[in-house]
Design an enzyme around this catalytic site. Structure first.
Site, PDB file in Angstrom:
ATOM      1  N   SER A 184       0.785  -1.227   0.000  1.00 25.09           N
ATOM      2  CA  SER A 184       0.000   0.000   0.000  1.00 25.09           C
ATOM      3  C   SER A 184       0.818   1.279   0.000  1.00 25.09           C
ATOM      4  CB  SER A 184      -0.958   0.007   1.192  1.00 25.09           C
ATOM      5  OG  SER A 184      -0.238  -0.110   2.395  1.00 25.09           O
ATOM      6  N   HIS A 212      -5.329  -3.511  -2.629  1.00 20.94           N
ATOM      7  CA  HIS A 212      -4.945  -2.547  -3.674  1.00 20.94           C
ATOM      8  C   HIS A 212      -4.808  -3.190  -5.047  1.00 20.94           C
ATOM      9  CE1 HIS A 212      -4.307   0.843  -0.984  1.00 20.94           C
ATOM     10  NE2 HIS A 212      -3.890  -0.060  -0.112  1.00 20.94           N
ATOM     11  N   LYS A 243     -11.438   0.671  -1.746  1.00 19.52           N
ATOM     12  CA  LYS A 243     -10.513   1.213  -2.751  1.00 19.52           C
ATOM     13  C   LYS A 243     -11.232   1.217  -4.104  1.00 19.52           C
ATOM     14  CE  LYS A 243      -7.312  -0.129   0.614  1.00 19.52           C
ATOM     15  NZ  LYS A 243      -7.626   0.824   1.626  1.00 19.52           N
TER      16      LYS A 243
HETATM   17  C1  PLP Z   1      -3.281  -3.566   2.140  1.00 19.39           C
HETATM   18  C2  PLP Z   1      -4.461  -3.166   2.964  1.00 19.39           C
HETATM   19  N1  PLP Z   1      -5.144  -4.110   3.635  1.00 19.39           N
HETATM   20  C3  PLP Z   1      -6.204  -3.807   4.394  1.00 19.39           C
HETATM   21  C4  PLP Z   1      -6.654  -2.520   4.517  1.00 19.39           C
HETATM   22  C5  PLP Z   1      -7.823  -2.209   5.398  1.00 19.39           C
HETATM   23  O1  PLP Z   1      -8.917  -1.966   4.616  1.00 19.39           O
HETATM   24  P1  PLP Z   1     -10.182  -1.116   5.114  1.00 19.39           P
HETATM   25  O2  PLP Z   1      -9.921   0.293   4.776  1.00 19.39           O
HETATM   26  O3  PLP Z   1     -11.286  -1.697   4.314  1.00 19.39           O
HETATM   27  O4  PLP Z   1     -10.348  -1.350   6.564  1.00 19.39           O
HETATM   28  C6  PLP Z   1      -5.996  -1.505   3.831  1.00 19.39           C
HETATM   29  C7  PLP Z   1      -6.481  -0.109   3.940  1.00 19.39           C
HETATM   30  O5  PLP Z   1      -5.825   0.849   3.840  1.00 19.39           O
HETATM   31  C8  PLP Z   1      -4.867  -1.823   3.041  1.00 19.39           C
HETATM   32  O6  PLP Z   1      -4.191  -0.876   2.390  1.00 19.39           O
END
Ligand code: PLP
Length: 419
Positions: A184, A212, A243
């Site tokens: 991310s 992502h 996203k």
């Molecule tokens: C790689 C990754 N996993 C999980 C999440 C968590 O997702 P959520 O925003 O739906 O809680 C994010 C959010 O930024 C993320 O970038």
């Protein structure tokens, strides 16, 4: 006398200091959204700080579907999926996702964070090990910390490092190998083929976070495992709606047996309210649009290539990104704040990422691009970056301000040298 638990709050000054100096970059209030632009402090800013890769958060069809779902089921489910909170739309979305991802079964969670935390905690036991890429998302780390299993971090995206870790574990331990499909902050794509090969040698089970990569990689945006053609080698896939699908919420996809288990054992599912009807209705429509309009993904990649080239030709260091997430490597936290503030003043909304989101002393301004950015938008953004490059420099050789103190979020768990 008892310890004063508020002492640390009184002594916390970082955010106040940054505000006083006029470059606090977080919790910026958005008063309106118009496609790729937001209105802040009465001025229009172009958004390059979101994860709305396909622009679906503002799509009128998605908004209408969210309104329809609200009219039909109400504003909220007011209870957990397990009890009173399961509506037909939840099950419809689970089936649509299972079909899309070619999985037996899918389970929705109220956030992606909960999906990671809930699944990692429920699926592992004390004698197991979770092998975790050092640049995995905080929700995975949280899941590792909540789990009773042993946390074994390995060097970012490195199959040899994973092998070194795996070979030292007891043969009979359960071994869960967890990684982001697209990281991310760096925008790197996981080297899944190599990681799978190593994991298989030692009886590991792969778990890939597609937050992502959904809507970005693979045919129709099916994610990293489809991009590499390794869907069958990854028993557990996690994803988010926050996203490309333009909303909020998350899911775990896998075998029917595993999903049935999680439905009854994942505390992050059982003890929290179900996703609101508006969210599920909107995501169902967004998924339908994503599947039927692949030109959005083509445009996203066209925009991505333009920005990679554009930033590089201006002299910025964008690391090893391969995706629409483009980190501008800056180094010092203070300079990343200044850079983001100047961008904002010039009409560009992007935020800095500092430790622990990235390694200490390796601050970035995180930019990310959308299929709905127009050529004119992108040219404007590059013009502003060119202006700031002249004004502040390009930081193309990131200065690690405190090299002796470089650390990352895993340092608490590092008992042995990372290899
Ligand atoms: C790689 C990754 N996993 C999980 C999440 C968590 O997702 P959520 O925003 O739906 O809680 C994010 C959010 O930024 C993320 O970038």
């Amino acid at each position: 006398m008892s310890k004063d638990i508020f002492k640390k709050c009184r002594e916390y000054h970082d955010s106040k200091d940054a505000r006083a100096q006029g470059f606090y970059p977080y919790f910026r209030r958005i008063d309106d959204s118009e496609g790729n632009h937001v209105i802040c402090e009465g001025k229009r800013k172009i958004m390059i700080g979101s994860n709305n890769y396909l622009g679906l958060a503002q799509d009128p069809r998605v908004i209408e579907a969210a309104c329809d779902a609200t009219r039909r089921f109400g504003a909220g489910c007011t209870g957990s999926r397990l009890l009173n909170g399961t509506i037909s739309l939840h099950e419809e979305l689970e089936s649509a996702l299972a079909d899309f991802l070619q999985r037996e079964s899918v389970l929705l969670f109220s956030t992606g964070f909960f999906a990671n935390q809930g699944a990692l905690t429920a699926l592992t036991e004390a004698e197991d090990a979770i092998l975790c890429d050092r640049e995995n998302h905080a929700s995975i780390i949280e899941g590792c910390q909540t789990s009773v299993a042993r946390l074994v971090p390995y060097r970012h995206n490195s199959a040899p490092a994973l092998r070194n870790r795996l070979k030292r574990l007891p043969e009979d331990a359960g071994k869960l190998v967890v990684m982001d499909g697209v990281f991310s902050m760096s925008g790197d794509i996981a080297d899944l083929p190599s990681m799978i090969e190593v994991s298989k040698e030692y009886g590991g089970v792969m778990y890939v976070d597609e937050a992502h990569s959904l809507g970005v990689l693979g045919p129709q945006g099916r994610g990293t495992v489809h991009h590499f053609g390794v869907n069958d080698d990854v028993p557990i896939v996690m994803g988010t709606f926050s996203k490309s699908l333009g909303s909020m919420g998350g899911f775990i996809a896998g075998s029917q047996e595993m999903i049935e288990f999680l439905k009854h054992k994942a505390r992050c599912l059982i003890f929290t309210a179900a996703l609101a009807p508006a969210v599920v209705g909107g995501v169902l429509k967004a998924l339908e649009i994503m599947r039927s309009e692949p030109e959005r993904i083509d445009q996203l990649w066209k925009n991505t290539r333009k920005m990679h080239e554009g930033f590089k030709s201006l002299g910025f260091n964008i690391g090893s990104t391969q995706t629409p997430i483009v980190p501008i490597l800056i180094g010092s936290e203070a300079r990343s704040f200044t850079f983001a503030q100047r961008l904002f003043e010039e009409g560009v909304f992007a935020t800095p990422a500092i430790y622990p989101a990235v390694r200490y002393g390796e601050a970035i301004v995180r930019t990310s691009f959308m299929s709905t950015h127009t050529e004119k938008d992108l040219d404007f953004i590059l013009e502003i970056f060119a202006k700031l490059a002249r004004e502040l420099g390009t930081f193309d050789d990131p200065v690690y301000t405190q090299p002796g103190r470089r650390r990352n979020i895993f340092d608490f768990a590092l008992q042995e040298q990372d290899r």
